[in-house]
Motif scaffolding. Structure first.
Motif: not given
Lengths: 214, 214
Positions: A1-7, A67-73, A142-147, A168-170
């Protein structure tokens, strides 16, 4: 499962993610024109808006990493546009022109239903009226395993933090004070919410802070 | 006339100058043990407490600069000690032992009168019950044209900022989150108060922020 990230979420030194009185003319609010200076001068940003040039270096590395490995916003409604209340028409299609820089499904939190909006380049805006949990479930599908990147604004990030959803937060801290506006940390106790492991990386025009669940 | 300065005042990334529940055992409050890590590992700090060693570099330069050309200090009462309310006795003489690191007159803001306390090495603690304007006037007279350093805590700095008294601030942002405690920027709009000209200097263990009246 992808991560949920603030970047690349940018705040002032006094913790504001935008100034007061956001509007069509001043999307970041009063006094906040320079908040994203670190980002705007990068090669990554130049490419996003179809231009040449821009800096390479630490700031650009962070911008690209966002923008790396994103499947949805997922975006708060104010990130999508200055329109408040019900959608008066279907004219407003985001800040970004016909080909937005997302290129994946984008879920916009709103209280007002609207049909999905298919843009050029792979971006489709979906309007979610059932709150953050539904938005997250739809984004995951929608993200199909991406972040999944939570784009902001501050109120949206606070909701996802309080819900325990963010892995994760950046944060980019720009060297300026806003004095008022959208306070990212209002009511947010990051250690109590389980976040720590802080890393600090000095960029050319901002201090980058990495935080994760510990 | 000397300047009124805040120097080496340390805050977390979420803007807290101390954690909650400050006490004799935890002078900086809960969770804030590492807030001053940048300072504690400097040569300047080692010398202050009569030890050898310590780092030299950017952090140390800032720590040393905080002691240059000082003619007086002003401290909030909680910076002087953990005693609250009336002074139960005259036993408490500050956190710093018989020879405090000030070596000039120090004016302590308190609601409870107390005779001046003469320490070794040139430090005398004066207890001021008439508020910040009287403390500043007395500090100016004592400083004889040299600068006055407002030591903290957050509530004291906020009072002096709101009064328009501070010429320069040096804040050290430590790479950690406290989540709660003494919020330096609560009710403080630095741009509206006339502060700007932000400079950012990367230290070994903190990000140093310089601000002044513009």
């Amino acid at each position: 499962m992808g991560k949920v990230k603030v970047m690349s979420y940018t705040i002032s030194l006094d913790g504001f993610g935008a100034g007061p009185e956001q509007s069509l003319e001043k999307p970041m609010g009063l006094g906040a024109e320079d908040l994203h200076h670190w980002l705007r001068q990068t090669k990554c940003f130049a490419q996003m808006i179809g231009q040449e040039g821009g800096s390479v270096g630490v700031d650009n590395d962070f911008a690209e990493k966002g923008f790396e490995n994103l499947g949805a916003w997922i975006l708060g409604r104010n990130m999508f546009g200055p329109v408040r209340g019900d959608w008066p028409d279907r004219e407003w299609k985001g800040w970004w022109g016909p080909n937005p820089p997302y290129h994946v499904p984008v879920f916009v939190l709103t209280h007002y239903p609207r049909e999905p909006l298919v843009m050029e380049g792979g971006t489709t805006f979906y309007f979610v009226t059932e709150g953050i949990d539904v938005a997250l479930a739809e984004a995951r599908a929608a993200a199909q395993g991406k972040d999944i990147r939570i784009g902001g604004g501050a109120a949206t990030i606070r909701q996802f933090l309080l819900g325990g959803h963010i892995d994760e937060l950046h944060l980019a801290m720009s060297p300026l004070f806003l004095g008022k506006g959208e306070a990212l940390f209002a009511g947010i106790d990051l250690p109590a919410l389980g976040y720590g492991g802080v890393e600090r990386v000095e960029g050319e025009h901002a201090t980058h802070i990495l935080i994760k669940k510990v």
